[in-house]
Design an enzyme around this catalytic site. Structure first.
Site, short mmCIF file in Angstrom:
data_model
loop_
_atom_site.label_atom_id
_atom_site.label_comp_id
_atom_site.label_asym_id
_atom_site.label_seq_id
_atom_site.Cartn_x
_atom_site.Cartn_y
_atom_site.Cartn_z
CE LYS A 33 -14.77 36.36 65.44
NZ LYS A 33 -14.98 35.24 64.52
N GLY B 62 -30.77 34.51 58.48
CA GLY B 62 -29.61 35.26 57.99
C GLY B 62 -29.06 34.64 56.73
CB VAL B 63 -29.85 34.54 53.26
CG1 VAL B 63 -30.57 33.25 53.54
CG2 VAL B 63 -30.86 35.70 53.19
N GLY B 64 -26.67 35.91 54.67
CA GLY B 64 -25.49 36.69 54.31
C GLY B 64 -24.51 35.78 53.60
CB VAL C 182 -22.25 31.47 56.24
CG1 VAL C 182 -22.30 29.96 56.45
CG2 VAL C 182 -20.86 31.99 56.61
P1 NAD Z 1 -22.95 38.21 57.13
O1 NAD Z 1 -22.88 39.52 57.83
O2 NAD Z 1 -22.52 38.14 55.72
O3 NAD Z 1 -24.41 37.62 57.21
C1 NAD Z 1 -25.24 37.71 58.32
C2 NAD Z 1 -26.64 37.99 57.80
O4 NAD Z 1 -27.54 37.93 58.89
C3 NAD Z 1 -26.77 39.37 57.18
O5 NAD Z 1 -27.33 39.27 55.88
C4 NAD Z 1 -27.69 40.11 58.14
O6 NAD Z 1 -28.50 41.04 57.51
C5 NAD Z 1 -28.49 38.97 58.72
N1 NAD Z 1 -29.11 39.24 60.03
C6 NAD Z 1 -28.64 39.95 61.07
N2 NAD Z 1 -29.53 39.95 62.08
C7 NAD Z 1 -30.59 39.22 61.65
C8 NAD Z 1 -31.82 38.85 62.23
N3 NAD Z 1 -32.17 39.22 63.47
N4 NAD Z 1 -32.68 38.08 61.51
C9 NAD Z 1 -32.36 37.69 60.25
N5 NAD Z 1 -31.20 38.02 59.64
C10 NAD Z 1 -30.33 38.76 60.34
O7 NAD Z 1 -22.12 37.18 58.04
P2 NAD Z 1 -21.62 35.74 57.63
O8 NAD Z 1 -20.20 35.84 57.23
O9 NAD Z 1 -22.60 35.08 56.73
O10 NAD Z 1 -21.65 35.00 59.05
C11 NAD Z 1 -22.86 34.57 59.62
C12 NAD Z 1 -22.58 34.00 61.01
O11 NAD Z 1 -21.68 32.92 60.89
C13 NAD Z 1 -21.90 34.99 61.97
O12 NAD Z 1 -22.35 34.77 63.27
C14 NAD Z 1 -20.42 34.65 61.86
O13 NAD Z 1 -19.71 34.97 63.02
C15 NAD Z 1 -20.52 33.16 61.67
N6 NAD Z 1 -19.35 32.60 60.98
C16 NAD Z 1 -19.03 33.03 59.73
C17 NAD Z 1 -17.95 32.47 59.08
C18 NAD Z 1 -17.58 32.87 57.67
O14 NAD Z 1 -16.78 32.15 57.04
N7 NAD Z 1 -18.11 33.94 57.15
C19 NAD Z 1 -17.19 31.48 59.71
C20 NAD Z 1 -17.57 31.05 60.97
C21 NAD Z 1 -18.65 31.62 61.60
#
Ligand code: NAD
Length: 366
Positions: free
Chosen positions: A92, A192-194, A196
């Site tokens: 990572k 967290g509605v990013g 994923v």
């Molecule tokens: P992202 O940055 O697109 O989304 C994360 C969201 O969480 C953001 O919208 C952010 O504003 C929000 N956030 C941060 N702190 C917060 C809080 N305290 N309360 C509420 N919302 C909050 O990231 P992602 O790609 O959606 O990934 C989300 C998680 O899943 C991460 O931990 C990442 O490591 C894990 N993950 C992602 C993937 C992938 O394919 N993207 C794969 C495996 C694991």
């Protein structure tokens, strides 16, 4: 002549302290003053194959916090690849800084050069704070990158596949908790509605779950609540809500002493890495509370599966089919945990380590 430090002395050294509890093969610190790049790449284990894991960009308070995070995350990648049956090791990278402020083409390309200097031992991809466009910049400097945009022959954003795998793992946990894997009518809170979280909400809405969402960015809330009928809760009030399922999809360590005093759910299943603040203590505590915790590195493996598929010659169908199998893998872990009196987290780690040890044997001779 300078005295050679004993192992104990080295461990007391604050810089090496986070390393002493880990078995990493290699940790690389990267710095470039011209672009403002400060990054750390951690390679945990390459028995099964090259170390693959995304690059996270986050405004860590200091280098030590970034180091701790990258060490934990890379170890999780080793287990994730192993439990998913992939021939990949765990690694990572973290870039220190606010992605909305200091990210630039030059910084990302410079980082790509550092990745390239490892000659394929580490392959990078997308993580928090990164987009496929950023991956494109890195790919200008190195071939050791996956999750490339579609127009460059890549598999694009892995998040939809991650979300599908999380959904499958959540259904398996629901089956354990309620005897049925239907999520219809279940109160699910998504933190967290990013990338994923957004796609996960799509699946949950389709199945008729009662969804609550939370995010620190208003634009994310607007986007998702504009698409689905969801309740919105402020980030600081999320654990005060009654819920059947907690789906952490933001950052790690949200299952901790404080939140467990409030959490009322029967299932924890989400995408965030390292959800248990302390794997042992909080893994045990959720078990005592009768919560079915779906180990994060098992159910969020969809993105890794998708990236691995890209390396081998991409097939979206194959990646989705493999992500669907996360349901069975999660069930296998629950059963193994039950049969052996283990927490789900420990059961998943034991099964992942077993595969690594077994494959290591075939590497002893050709
Ligand atoms: P992202 O940055 O697109 O989304 C994360 C969201 O969480 C953001 O919208 C952010 O504003 C929000 N956030 C941060 N702190 C917060 C809080 N305290 N309360 C509420 N919302 C909050 O990231 P992602 O790609 O959606 O990934 C989300 C998680 O899943 C991460 O931990 C990442 O490591 C894990 N993950 C992602 C993937 C992938 O394919 N993207 C794969 C495996 C694991």
């Amino acid at each position: 002549m300078q005295e050679v430090q004993s192992i104990d002395q080295k461990i007391q050294n604050p810089i090496l302290a986070p390393m002493s509890n880990n078995d990493h093969e290699q940790v690389v610190f990267c710095q470039d003053k011209a672009t403002g790049l400060k990054a750390i790449i951690a390679i945990h284990n390459t028995v099964l194959g090259p170390a693959l894991g995304g690059t996270r960009m986050w405004p860590y308070e200091n280098e030590m916090e970034a180091l701790k995070d990258v060490l934990r995350l890379s170890r999780g990648m080793t287990y994730k690849a192993s439990i998913s049956g992939l021939n990949l090791g765990g690694g990572k990278a973290v870039i220190i800084g606010d992605s909305r402020k200091i990210k630039s083409e030059a910084l990302l390309r410079k980082f790509g050069r550092f990745v390239d200097s490892l000659s394929g031992k580490y392959i990078t991809a997308e993580d928090v704070g990164m987009t496929t466009k950023d991956i494109e910049y890195m790919s200008m400097e190195t071939d050791h990158v996956t999750g490339k945009p579609l127009h460059l022959g890549g598999s694009g954003d892995p998040s939809p596949v991650t979300a599908f795998g999380v959904y499958m793992g959540m259904k398996a946990a629901a089956k354990k908790a309620w005897g049925s894997d239907s999520l219809e009518g279940k109160a699910v809170t998504v933190q967290g509605v990013g990338h994923v979280g957004q796609y996960l909400v799509d699946y949950l809405a389709k199945e008729g779950a009662l969804i609550t969402i939370s995010d620190i960015y208003e634009d994310r809330i607007k986007l998702v609540s504009g698409q689905h009928n969801v309740n919105v809760v402020a980030p600081e009030a999320i654990f005060d809500q009654a819920m059947d399922i907690y789906a952490p999809c933001a950052l790690g360590a949200t299952v901790n002493d404080e939140t467990l005093n409030k959490l009322s759910c029967r299932v924890i299943a989400g995408a965030a890495n390292n959800q248990l603040a302390d794997e042992k203590i909080h893994g045990e505590r959720v078990r005592e509370m009768g919560i079915h915790y779906a180990p994060d590195f098992v159910i969020n493996a969809g993105g890794l599966i998708n990236c691995f598929s890209e390396i081998q010659g991409y097939s979206s169908e194959a990646a989705m089919a493999q992500a669907e199998d996360i349901y069975n893998t999660t069930m296998r872990i629950f059963d193994f945990a039950e049969a052996n009196g283990l927490t789900n987290q420990v059961a998943a780690i034991q099964l992942a380590e077993k595969r690594i040890q077994e494959v290591a044997k075939i590497n002893q001779s050709w």
